[in-house]
Design a protein around this motif. Structure first.
Motif, PDB file in Angstrom:
ATOM      1  N   MET A   1      26.225  -7.370  -7.149  1.00 39.85           N
ATOM      2  CA  MET A   1      26.972  -8.084  -6.117  1.00 39.85           C
ATOM      3  C   MET A   1      26.697  -7.438  -4.755  1.00 39.85           C
ATOM      4  SD  MET A   1      31.071  -8.826  -5.850  1.00 39.85           S
ATOM      5  CE  MET A   1      30.985  -9.891  -7.293  1.00 39.85           C
ATOM      6  N   ASP A   2      26.579  -8.290  -3.733  1.00 36.90           N
ATOM      7  CA  ASP A   2      26.308  -7.813  -2.388  1.00 36.90           C
ATOM      8  C   ASP A   2      27.560  -7.146  -1.822  1.00 36.90           C
ATOM      9  OD1 ASP A   2      25.717  -7.437   0.264  1.00 36.90           O
ATOM     10  OD2 ASP A   2      24.672  -9.340   0.487  1.00 36.90           O
ATOM     11  N   LYS A   3      27.526  -5.814  -1.699  1.00 33.55           N
ATOM     12  CA  LYS A   3      28.689  -5.079  -1.203  1.00 33.55           C
ATOM     13  C   LYS A   3      28.996  -5.446   0.234  1.00 33.55           C
ATOM     14  CE  LYS A   3      28.243  -1.115  -4.293  1.00 33.55           C
ATOM     15  NZ  LYS A   3      28.085   0.369  -4.378  1.00 33.55           N
ATOM     16  N   GLU A   4      27.979  -5.771   1.011  1.00 29.84           N
ATOM     17  CA  GLU A   4      28.181  -6.147   2.404  1.00 29.84           C
ATOM     18  C   GLU A   4      29.001  -7.432   2.493  1.00 29.84           C
ATOM     19  OE1 GLU A   4      27.964  -5.908   6.552  1.00 29.84           O
ATOM     20  OE2 GLU A   4      27.519  -4.436   4.984  1.00 29.84           O
ATOM     21  N   LEU A   5      28.751  -8.352   1.547  1.00 32.53           N
ATOM     22  CA  LEU A   5      29.456  -9.624   1.531  1.00 32.53           C
ATOM     23  C   LEU A   5      30.959  -9.429   1.350  1.00 32.53           C
ATOM     24  CD1 LEU A   5      29.161 -12.746   1.467  1.00 32.53           C
ATOM     25  CD2 LEU A   5      29.023 -12.575  -1.019  1.00 32.53           C
ATOM     26  N   LEU A   6      31.345  -8.417   0.574  1.00 33.32           N
ATOM     27  CA  LEU A   6      32.754  -8.177   0.267  1.00 33.32           C
ATOM     28  C   LEU A   6      33.343  -6.987   1.027  1.00 33.32           C
ATOM     29  CD1 LEU A   6      32.709  -8.776  -3.594  1.00 33.32           C
ATOM     30  CD2 LEU A   6      33.529 -10.320  -1.821  1.00 33.32           C
ATOM     31  N   LYS A   7      32.728  -6.613   2.142  1.00 37.84           N
ATOM     32  CA  LYS A   7      33.154  -5.404   2.846  1.00 37.84           C
ATOM     33  C   LYS A   7      34.589  -5.501   3.373  1.00 37.84           C
ATOM     34  CE  LYS A   7      31.382  -6.667   7.435  1.00 37.84           C
ATOM     35  NZ  LYS A   7      30.525  -6.255   8.560  1.00 37.84           N
ATOM     36  N   ASP A   8      35.066  -6.718   3.646  1.00 38.59           N
ATOM     37  CA  ASP A   8      36.423  -6.885   4.164  1.00 38.59           C
ATOM     38  C   ASP A   8      37.435  -7.214   3.070  1.00 38.59           C
ATOM     39  OD1 ASP A   8      35.690  -6.415   6.827  1.00 38.59           O
ATOM     40  OD2 ASP A   8      35.043  -8.500   7.066  1.00 38.59           O
TER      41      ASP A   8
END
Length: 203
Positions: A1-8
């Motif tokens: 999973m893209d950690k950047e996508l879920l950073k917030d």
């Protein structure tokens, strides 16, 4: 999973119920049932149409009288209150402590209408009423169950009926809807917008 996508985003622990950790819009209805020699009214927000046919369901629990009333009688009524009836919906949730007399006093204090074709009550001055025959009860959602019914009769207030040539935005503004914002808040919905369905979309 893209950690950047879920950073917030904050991960929620699913070993415990997640529903008190955020807001979510839901309907608010009052379920009416026959209880002994009297009647019971109970507010529910985990409630929904089932598909596009005339079926309706709501979440309940065997620890509540509503569950056993529906199971015994095979029917229930649904009232959709107006925003200015939030106090009435709240009163219908008053604790009964298993005392039928207390339940009777609460119901008698509320404005009600006898349902035309089943033995139950509606909350007076709501905008939509449903009479339902029990379809099936699905147990096993931990302590909860899903009660479903087939709608045998329905009644909508003339000011809330959708008319093809009417201005829907104006109609909603003049006649707003009640929404429950889980958990513990409510909203008066009067401003709406056309949903941007794709061209040639069919449900």
């Amino acid at each position: 999973m893209d950690k950047e996508l879920l950073k917030d985003f904050i991960p929620l622990e699913t070993q415990a119920p997640i529903w008190d950790r955020f807001f979510m819009v839901a309907p608010l209805v009052v379920i009416g049932t026959k209880e002994g020699k009297g009647y019971d009214l109970a507010p529910k927000h985990m409630a929904t149409p089932l598909g596009h046919s005339n079926y309706f369901g709501f979440v309940c629990t065997p620890s509540h009288a509503t569950y056993h009333n529906v199971k015994k009688t095979g029917e229930f009524a649904v009232s959709f209150p107006l925003p200015d009836q939030i106090t009435l919906a709240s009163l219908s949730a008053s604790p009964r402590s298993g005392q039928e007399a207390k339940s009777k006093d609460i119901v008698q204090a509320l404005p009600t209408i006898k349902t035309p074709t089943i033995d139950a009550l509606f909350i007076g001055n709501s905008y939509l009423y449903l009479e339902c025959q029990l379809f099936k009860i699905i147990d096993g959602f931990d302590a909860h169950s899903f009660i479903t019914g087939k709608i045998s009769a329905a009644y909508v207030h003339k000011e809330y009926q959708k008319v093809s040539d009417a201005d829907e935005q104006l109609q909603m503004y003049q006649h707003p809807l009640l929404a429950y914002v889980a958990n513990g808040r409510f909203a008066k919905l009067s401003e709406t917008f056309n949903f941007p369905f794709p061209k040639d979309f069919k449900r």
